[in-house]
Scaffold this active site. Structure first.
Site, PDB file in Angstrom:
ATOM      1  N   ASP A 181      32.328  40.395  34.847  1.00  0.00           N
ATOM      2  CA  ASP A 181      32.134  41.249  33.668  1.00  0.00           C
ATOM      3  C   ASP A 181      31.475  40.466  32.533  1.00  0.00           C
ATOM      4  OD1 ASP A 181      33.443  43.280  35.048  1.00  0.00           O
ATOM      5  OD2 ASP A 181      35.382  42.861  34.106  1.00  0.00           O
ATOM      6  N   ASP A 238      40.701  42.119  37.509  1.00  0.00           N
ATOM      7  CA  ASP A 238      40.534  41.666  36.128  1.00  0.00           C
ATOM      8  C   ASP A 238      41.713  40.772  35.789  1.00  0.00           C
ATOM      9  OD1 ASP A 238      38.164  43.061  35.651  1.00  0.00           O
ATOM     10  OD2 ASP A 238      39.217  44.867  35.026  1.00  0.00           O
TER      11      ASP A 238
END
Length: 175
Positions: free
Chosen positions: A139, A121
Site C-alpha cells: 500500500d 495489513d
C-alpha cells in the site's frame, strides 16, 4: 524496464511478502476487532494483523465479490502499465520510479488475494486527529507512486545531464 523491475520492484515486493509472512506467523487471528497488537511507539504506532478483502480504508471489505473484482482490477492495471510503458507514457524519472513502485505494490496485494483470499495489513498509526487505516508495504508503494505520478505530470520530459554536456561540446563557442 527489466532493470527497474529487478532493482526496485522485486526488492520491494520481497520486503512486502516477507513482512506479511512474519505478521501472519507472529500474530494469531482474532481476539479483538484489530487482532492482537504490539505497540512500537506507545500511543502512536502499532503492529497488528488485519485481513482486508476490500481496498483502501477497508472499502468493500467483507463483500463476497471483492477479491474477484479487485484481483481483476490488479491484473488490468499491470497490463495497462505495461502498454503505457511501451508507448513511452513515463518519460521522467519520477514516472518511471512510480511504475516500479506500482508494480511492486499491485503484485504484493494481488499475491495476498491469491494466496490468502485477503490482503494482510499490519501497520497502524494514531495521528491524534484520526486513527489512520491499517496498511502494508505494498500500500505504501502504491501511495508513493501516486504522488510521483502527480509530480511527473507537471514535469517536462527533460534531457539527461550527459546529453546536455554532449550538445554543449558540439555547439560552437563565441559570437
Amino acid at each position: 524496464m527489466l532493470k527497474l523491475l529487478l532493482c526496485l520492484s522485486l526488492p520491494l515486493y520481497v520486503l512486502d511478502q516477507v513482512t506479511k509472512f512474519w505478521i501472519l506467523h507472529k500474530f494469531p487471528e482474532g481476539e479483538t476487532p484489530l487482532g492482537l497488537e504490539t505497540p512500537v511507539i506507545d500511543g502512536f504506532f502499532w503492529l497488528h494483523r488485519l485481513h482486508n478483502t476490500g481496498v483502501a480504508w477497508g472499502s468493500f471489505n467483507g463483500a463476497w465479490w471483492a477479491n474477484y473484482v479487485f484481483g481483476a482490477v490488479s491484473l488490468t492495471a499491470l497490463v495497462f502499465l505495461s502498454i503505457m510503458w511501451k508507448n513511452g507514457a513515463f518519460p521522467t524519472k519520477a514516472g518511471k520510479t512510480a511504475v516500479g513502485l506500482l508494480v511492486a505494490g499491485v503484485l504484493g496485494n494481488l499475491t495476498d488475494r491469491l494466496l490468502h483470499g485477503y490482503v494482510v495489513d499490519f501497520l497502524r498509526f494514531d495521528l491524534k486527529f484520526t486513527m489512520w487505516p491499517s496498511f502494508n508495504v505494498a500500500d505504501s508503494c502504491i501511495c508513493v507512486a501516486a504522488g510521483l505520478l502527480f509530480i511527473s505530470a507537471w514535469q517536462a520530459p527533460g534531457e539527461t545531464k550527459k546529453e546536455t554536456e554532449e550538445e554543449d561540446k558540439t555547439q560552437p563557442k563565441g559570437p
